[in-house]
Design an enzyme around this catalytic site. Structure first.
Site, PDB file in Angstrom:
ATOM      1  N   HIS A   1      -7.408   4.437 -26.691  1.00  0.00           N
ATOM      2  CA  HIS A   1      -7.415   5.037 -27.871  1.00  0.00           C
ATOM      3  C   HIS A   1      -6.371   4.389 -28.897  1.00  0.00           C
ATOM      4  O   HIS A   1      -6.975   4.459 -29.955  1.00  0.00           O
ATOM      5  CB  HIS A   1      -6.508   6.584 -27.501  1.00  0.00           C
ATOM      6  CG  HIS A   1      -7.147   7.519 -26.482  1.00  0.00           C
ATOM      7  ND1 HIS A   1      -6.515   7.959 -25.302  1.00  0.00           N
ATOM      8  CD2 HIS A   1      -8.220   8.260 -26.710  1.00  0.00           C
ATOM      9  CE1 HIS A   1      -7.497   8.830 -24.654  1.00  0.00           C
ATOM     10  NE2 HIS A   1      -8.441   8.979 -25.584  1.00  0.00           N
TER      11      HIS A   1
ATOM     12  N   SER B   1      -9.280   5.605 -18.637  1.00  0.00           N
ATOM     13  CA  SER B   1      -9.884   7.077 -18.980  1.00  0.00           C
ATOM     14  C   SER B   1      -8.583   7.713 -18.892  1.00  0.00           C
ATOM     15  O   SER B   1      -7.634   7.655 -17.831  1.00  0.00           O
ATOM     16  CB  SER B   1     -11.032   7.277 -17.981  1.00  0.00           C
ATOM     17  OG  SER B   1     -10.959   8.740 -17.908  1.00  0.00           O
TER      18      SER B   1
ATOM     19  N   LYS C   1     -17.078   3.956 -23.716  1.00  0.00           N
ATOM     20  CA  LYS C   1     -17.014   4.560 -22.397  1.00  0.00           C
ATOM     21  C   LYS C   1     -17.916   5.546 -22.441  1.00  0.00           C
ATOM     22  O   LYS C   1     -18.538   5.961 -21.490  1.00  0.00           O
ATOM     23  CB  LYS C   1     -15.722   4.692 -21.999  1.00  0.00           C
ATOM     24  CG  LYS C   1     -15.757   5.011 -20.446  1.00  0.00           C
ATOM     25  CD  LYS C   1     -14.236   4.971 -19.819  1.00  0.00           C
ATOM     26  CE  LYS C   1     -14.048   6.677 -20.203  1.00  0.00           C
ATOM     27  NZ  LYS C   1     -14.647   7.601 -19.301  1.00  0.00           N
ATOM     28  N   ASP C   2     -17.613   6.470 -23.317  1.00  0.00           N
ATOM     29  CA  ASP C   2     -18.634   7.779 -23.458  1.00  0.00           C
ATOM     30  C   ASP C   2     -19.773   7.721 -24.325  1.00  0.00           C
ATOM     31  O   ASP C   2     -20.035   8.029 -25.356  1.00  0.00           O
ATOM     32  CB  ASP C   2     -17.670   8.868 -24.161  1.00  0.00           C
ATOM     33  CG  ASP C   2     -16.596   9.137 -23.459  1.00  0.00           C
ATOM     34  OD1 ASP C   2     -16.801   9.696 -22.294  1.00  0.00           O
ATOM     35  OD2 ASP C   2     -15.450   8.776 -23.991  1.00  0.00           O
TER      36      ASP C   2
ATOM     37  N   GLN D   1     -22.175  10.338 -25.565  1.00  0.00           N
ATOM     38  CA  GLN D   1     -21.394  11.107 -26.580  1.00  0.00           C
ATOM     39  C   GLN D   1     -21.558  10.534 -27.809  1.00  0.00           C
ATOM     40  O   GLN D   1     -21.968  10.925 -28.772  1.00  0.00           O
ATOM     41  CB  GLN D   1     -20.073  11.273 -26.365  1.00  0.00           C
ATOM     42  CG  GLN D   1     -19.177  11.690 -27.213  1.00  0.00           C
ATOM     43  CD  GLN D   1     -17.550  12.057 -26.854  1.00  0.00           C
ATOM     44  OE1 GLN D   1     -17.369  12.951 -26.191  1.00  0.00           O
ATOM     45  NE2 GLN D   1     -16.822  11.234 -26.911  1.00  0.00           N
TER      46      GLN D   1
ATOM     47  N   GLU E   1      -4.194   2.979 -23.666  1.00  0.00           N
ATOM     48  CA  GLU E   1      -4.502   1.713 -24.507  1.00  0.00           C
ATOM     49  C   GLU E   1      -5.930   1.726 -25.082  1.00  0.00           C
ATOM     50  O   GLU E   1      -5.980   1.189 -26.222  1.00  0.00           O
ATOM     51  CB  GLU E   1      -4.415   0.376 -23.597  1.00  0.00           C
ATOM     52  CG  GLU E   1      -2.810   0.064 -23.265  1.00  0.00           C
ATOM     53  CD  GLU E   1      -2.018  -0.004 -24.437  1.00  0.00           C
ATOM     54  OE1 GLU E   1      -2.521  -0.751 -25.529  1.00  0.00           O
ATOM     55  OE2 GLU E   1      -0.772   0.348 -24.290  1.00  0.00           O
TER      56      GLU E   1
HETATM   57  O1  PAF Z   1     -14.091  11.901 -26.026  1.00  0.00           O
HETATM   58  C1  PAF Z   1     -13.183  12.934 -26.056  1.00  0.00           C
HETATM   59  O2  PAF Z   1     -12.194  12.843 -26.048  1.00  0.00           O
HETATM   60  C2  PAF Z   1     -13.815  14.278 -26.693  1.00  0.00           C
HETATM   61  O3  PAF Z   1     -15.172  14.745 -26.191  1.00  0.00           O
HETATM   62  C3  PAF Z   1     -14.030  14.403 -28.198  1.00  0.00           C
HETATM   63  C4  PAF Z   1     -14.878  13.732 -29.018  1.00  0.00           C
HETATM   64  C5  PAF Z   1     -12.411  14.365 -28.629  1.00  0.00           C
HETATM   65  C6  PAF Z   1     -14.335  15.929 -28.384  1.00  0.00           C
HETATM   66  O4  PAF Z   1     -13.295  17.094 -27.984  1.00  0.00           O
END
Ligand code: PAF
Length: 287
Positions: free
Chosen positions: A42, A190, A154-155, A158, A40
């Site tokens: 995504h 996740s 959540k990331d 990143q 959900e």
């Molecule tokens: O967050 C993720 O799913 C991955 O790190 C990403 C950004 C798709 C890069 O592979």
């Protein structure tokens, strides 16, 4: 009415020419990079993307270069057919599913390396991880030619590294960080949650609970970094089944950790291991 599955594109050249044609026709492109095993969280990013641009592209690619040698690359869930079913009701113009052999041909040798933000938090536990992430995201941004890209908070680390990359490399792309979506009981969604067995799933709740301890302290006026971090660690230590990797307060803007006093909008970032599964989560403290 039966809905058809979204269009998939495998070849890099096809992706380049599709996005080039769209751009020539005056379209704008919003992009959601994923590694599949969609949930959900995504789907919320994809729904938001519709409001940003006339075309929406999702990538599904389990990127080998962001996994360490002892990590879960080979067992990472690959569920393309299910993923396409899950998103067929959304307005997705293309799902880009490149092959690793085309993304990383044998003579591949150019990497994007963040030299500061990637060193703390997850960095020491996942050496080369952010190099792999930044490199693949740069390649995907280029192939999809997106104007907007949407990432889940959540990331957090990143997202910060990608924002920095876009600034450092002058890429004309707007990054949209989106709030973490959680299960009703508080566990952040996740793709890795599916690895948790029943008892680990239960114990994993200690992570959002401990984050809320940190949040409540901040709300009640505590501004000592060490006090908040210690309280978090003590809460996690109540569960012998959980191994704490880190629990740290940082500035929201640049992830720096200067001195003991938290003076600006902060974020609590954490990673734990439960039953062999690595979970990360975070909570913003203040605005
Ligand atoms: O967050 C993720 O799913 C991955 O790190 C990403 C950004 C798709 C890069 O592979």
């Amino acid at each position: 009415m039966t809905l058809s599955l979204p269009r998939t594109i495998i070849s890099l050249n096809e992706m380049l020419s599709v996005s080039r044609d769209w751009k020539k026709a005056g379209e704008t492109i919003a992009f959601i990079p994923t590694m599949g095993a969609l949930h959900e969280g995504h789907l919320a990013l994809m729904q938001y993307a519709e409001s940003l641009a006339s075309k929406v592209v999702v990538s599904i690619f389990v990127n080998p270069s962001q996994f360490g040698p002892n990590e879960d690359f080979s067992k990472y869930p690959r569920t393309l057919r299910d993923d396409l079913e899950k998103i067929k009701h959304l307005k997705i113009d293309a799902v880009f599913t490149p092959n690793a052999s085309e993304m990383y041909p044998p003579d591949f040798q150019t990497w994007v390396d963040n030299s500061m933000m990637s060193l703390d938090f997850c960095g020491p536990f996942r050496p080369q991880h952010f190099r792999g992430v930044a490199t693949i995201v740069l390649k995907l941004f280029h192939l999809v030619d997106c104007d907007h890209a949407i990432f889940g908070k959540k990331d957090y680390q990143q997202v910060k590294i990608i924002e920095q990359m876009v600034r450092d490399l002058n890429m004309p792309i707007k990054i949209h960080p989106m709030e973490t979506i959680r299960e009703e009981d508080g566990l952040a969604l996740s793709s890795r949650n599916r690895y948790l067995d029943e008892s680990s799933r239960h114990v994993s709740l200690a992570l959002p609970v401990a984050l809320n301890v940190a949040f409540d302290m901040f709300q009640s006026g505590v501004r000592s970094r060490s006090e908040i971090e210690n309280a978090f660690a003590e809460e996690i230590a109540r569960y012998p089944e959980i191994q704490l990797e880190y629990g740290k307060v940082a500035n929201q803007s640049d992830l720096r950790r200067d001195g003991d006093e938290i003076t600006e909008a902060s974020v609590f970032l954490a990673a734990v291991r439960v039953g062999g599964v690595r979970l990360i989560d975070n909570l913003e403290l203040g605005q």
